[in-house]
Design an enzyme around this catalytic site. Structure first.
Site, PDB file in Angstrom:
ATOM      1  N   SER A   1       0.829  -1.201   0.000  1.00 52.49           N
ATOM      2  CA  SER A   1       0.000   0.000   0.000  1.00 52.49           C
ATOM      3  C   SER A   1       0.862   1.249   0.000  1.00 52.49           C
ATOM      4  O   SER A   1       2.009   1.223   0.471  1.00 52.49           O
ATOM      5  CB  SER A   1      -0.905   0.010   1.244  1.00 52.49           C
ATOM      6  OG  SER A   1      -1.576   1.242   1.387  1.00 52.49           O
TER       7      SER A   1
ATOM      8  N   TYR B   1      -2.911  -0.612  10.412  1.00 46.02           N
ATOM      9  CA  TYR B   1      -2.888  -0.925   8.980  1.00 46.02           C
ATOM     10  C   TYR B   1      -1.560  -0.508   8.349  1.00 46.02           C
ATOM     11  O   TYR B   1      -0.919  -1.282   7.629  1.00 46.02           O
ATOM     12  CB  TYR B   1      -4.054  -0.215   8.288  1.00 46.02           C
ATOM     13  CG  TYR B   1      -4.157  -0.477   6.798  1.00 46.02           C
ATOM     14  CD1 TYR B   1      -4.708  -1.661   6.317  1.00 46.02           C
ATOM     15  CD2 TYR B   1      -3.708   0.462   5.876  1.00 46.02           C
ATOM     16  CE1 TYR B   1      -4.823  -1.900   4.951  1.00 46.02           C
ATOM     17  CE2 TYR B   1      -3.814   0.237   4.508  1.00 46.02           C
ATOM     18  CZ  TYR B   1      -4.375  -0.950   4.051  1.00 46.02           C
ATOM     19  OH  TYR B   1      -4.473  -1.182   2.701  1.00 46.02           O
TER      20      TYR B   1
END
Length: 680
Positions: free
Chosen positions: A557, A570
């Site tokens: 990501s 996350y």
């Protein structure tokens, strides 16, 4: 599509019925025909035509486009210019000058049989029962005993124009006959109507079946041997999964192959018998069989429960011996005109107590090779039960296998897609980025395993992509090591191994540091950091064993680099994934395994993460409506473009192509341009 003529329509219907039952003929085996009259649109006169199943088609799925249509007067006139058996291959090219109209399939080598036999309808089939008689040592006598004068024996002759002349002569000389047994090959039947011809074909097949059943010796393959008895279903599937990567490496030394495994009772019973080594060494007989399976299989000669290390060592020895033997076979039989050797690896590997592994350029080809060897086992059982199995000799097999016409057919095949022969294992693939990636990889030629927490969703996504020859769905909790291993085992049993892994499974909870619980932290790290580690570990073991190299791609990501609010668990998990890419690239490179990553951002469309609450939370953080989140993310990028799942799928594909064969340890941003996440 135009409406078929009555004769063609009857032919298609008959062919589909015959081809639907594997007892009648094997996949893509045999051919059928019909003769009739139509008006020639050029002259306005009636013209006699032959409709015949074209080269490479399958009877069970035959359509009008799969028929070759020829003018009978021109086809029969070829008899006057036939140059003799030494030059009969030239006649296949001559069929093109007999074609009527445009389109349709290319005429097959068996066209002469159908055109020259004086009957309105002709069937040529490869039923197990018929080939059992055709390959029995006393097949000629058995034909007379079983069928009387209704079926005539034809000694082995390679398919071609001369065989067509031979069968036409037999039909003329034996008006009482309804068909013939072709030595070492199959059956041919004929009739004045489509219905009568189908009835005659089925009578020959069923009569042979009944005779074999009534007269076969008790143990056609010999007594059963205890050390070769089947393991329990669970144990043999486990052993098959352990062996699959090794055996795929064996079958892929010359060129990569997709695999298929079966532990069908027919195979296990054959391998449990005393005589299976002798019979396997004799090889198959019907040309359709050994063109798919090679002339003989490789047989593992150890007990099913032998120590795994010992079995692997023995497999290496057997493979070396098989390759040497096949090279000798090629050298003994080649001529100055023979095509180059097509590889010396086995296409069928038999493991007593476990089952059969078969290989091909794609899953369908691998599966059909296994089906054909099962046909061969049935043939051997019938022949041994009545007599002695006596296939055509080695020289004739070579003439078929390395036939110039067969080579020409291979050369006409379309160029394989970029990911052909590769098996992809994609986690979290039932939706969003994972699903788009699986779809892209399949479209580019890969076989795909859809791994997801929900089995129902995984199987539904796989079904959308294609048949089980293209995609299968498996259940996996990537945070559970045993579940990961079970999913990888399912993958190698489905397609033979694994070559391309996409670590995509993920989830996210958008919370600040003080709101993030220990459970939140553990959950996200278990799925993404630990999950990627477990999947990479299990699949890397397979790839190393195969010795075919491979690709592991992490869907990380932008957040692995960019520090944003309310994102500690996350972002940290994604940073863990990003560094796994670097660590594994350094470690696995010696095995030819590339490890790379893709850093997406703002992929809202189709995202399971965004739909599960992450989208609402991120929208609240940024002060926009959730429905406008994708547009918001787009406007903050340099390119002002919304990032879609397909964009990430494209990046994964490019990383796994030959164009980036020298790239490992790379992260590709797919975020439409976020300066704060530029790689440094």
């Amino acid at each position: 599509m135009s409406t078929p003529t009555t004769a063609a329509a009857e032919l298609i219907a008959r062919s589909n019925r015959l081809g639907a039952d594997p007892k009648n003929t094997n996949y893509a085996g045999g051919n059928t025909s019909a003769k009739g009259t139509e008006t020639d649109p050029v002259t306005g006169q009636d013209v006699e035509l032959l409709w015949v199943k074209g080269s490479g088609g399958d009877l069970g799925t035959l359509q009008e486009s799969g028929l070759a249509v020829l003018r009978l007067d021109r086809m029969r006139a070829l008899v006057d210019v036939y140059p003799g058996i030494d030059r009969e291959d030239e006649m296949v090219a001559a069929f093109d000058y007999c074609l009527h109209g445009k389109g349709g399939a290319a005429p097959s080598i068996d066209t002469a049989m159908h055109g020259l036999v004086d009957s309105a309808h002709v069937d040529h089939l490869h039923p197990d029962s018929g080939i059992a008689i055709a390959t029995a040592a006393d097949g000629e006598q058995l034909t007379s005993t079983i069928f009387g004068d209704k079926v005539v024996w034809v000694p082995w002759r390679r398919p071609g124009f001369q065989l067509g002349l031979d069968i036409a002569a037999i039909k003329e000389q034996n008006p009482q006959a309804i068909g013939c047994i072709l030595g070492g090959h199959g059956i041919t039947a004929w009739g004045d109507t489509s219905e009568k011809t189908e009835k005659n074909s089925l009578w020959i097949i069923r009569t042979a079946e009944k005779y074999i059943k009534a007269n076969s010796k008790k143990n056609p393959f010999g007594v059963r041997v205890k050390k070769w008895e089947p393991l329990s279903p669970a144990k043999r599937r486990a052993r098959a999964a352990e062996l699959a990567p090794t055996l795929r490496g064996v079958a892929s030394k010359d060129r990569p192959m997709i695999g298929h495994f079966t532990d069908d009772k027919v195979v296990l019973d054959f391998l449990a018998s005393r005589n299976h080594p002798r019979l396997a060494e004799l090889g198959t007989s019907c040309p359709d069989h050994f063109l798919r399976t090679k002339v003989k299989p490789m047989v593992v000669d150890l007990p099913a429960d032998a120590p795994l290390a010992k079995v692997k060592a023995r497999v290496a020895e057997l493979h070396a011996a098989y390759r040497e033997d096949y090279q000798d076979y090629y050298d003994r039989n080649k001529t100055k005109d023979s095509p180059a050797i097509r590889g010396a690896d086995p296409l069928v590997i038999l493991v007593p107590g476990v089952g059969m592994f078969s290989y091909g350029k794609d899953k369908q080809t691998a599966r059909v090779a296994g089906e054909f060897y099962t046909n061969a086992i049935n043939v051997m059982r019938g022949a041994e039960g009545l007599s002695t199995y006596a296939p055509i000799d080695e020289a004739e097999k070579f003439r078929i296998e390395y036939w110039a016409l067969e080579e020409a057919k291979l050369q006409r095949m379309p160029k394989p897609k970029p990911l052909a022969t590769r098996v992809a294992f994609v986690t979290g693939a039932a939706s969003g980025i994972g699903k788009a990636t699986a779809e892209k990889l399949a479209a580019e030629g890969a076989c795909v395993v859809i791994a997801d927490l929900s089995l129902a969703k995984a199987q539904a996504a796989a079904a959308e992509i294609g048949s089980t020859d293209v995609a299968v769905g498996v259940q996996v909790d990537v945070s559970d090591e045993a579940a990961v291993q079970a999913a990888v085992d399912a993958a190698v049993l489905a397609f033979g191994g694994v070559d391309l892994v996409v670590n995509n499974a993920g989830l996210s909870l958008s919370r600040s540091l003080l709101e993030t619980t220990e459970r939140d932290w553990d959950l996200q790290h278990d799925v993404m950091a630990k999950g990627s580690f477990l999947v990479s570990k299990a699949t890397a073991k397979v790839m190393i064993e195969q010795e075919l190299g491979g690709d592991i791609v992490y869907i990380s990501s932008k957040n692995s680099i960019f520090a944003g609010p309310n994102n500690v668990a996350y972002g940290a998990a994604k940073a863990d994934q990003a560094h796994q890419v670097r660590l594994l690239a350094a470690e696995l490179g010696e095995h030819g395994i590339k490890v790379n990553g893709v850093n997406p951002d703002g992929v809202v469309a189709g995202s399971g993460i965004f739909a599960s609450g992450w989208g609402a939370n991120r929208a609240a953080v940024y002060g926009v409506e959730e429905k406008d989140l994708g547009k918001f993310y787009a406007q903050r990028t340099i390119l002002k473009r919304e990032v879609l799942p397909a964009n990430i799928a494209n990046a994964v594909f490019v990383l796994c192509t030959a164009e980036l064969s020298h790239t490992t340890g790379l992260h590709i941003p797919v975020d439409a341009g976020v300066a704060a996440a530029f790689l440094r």
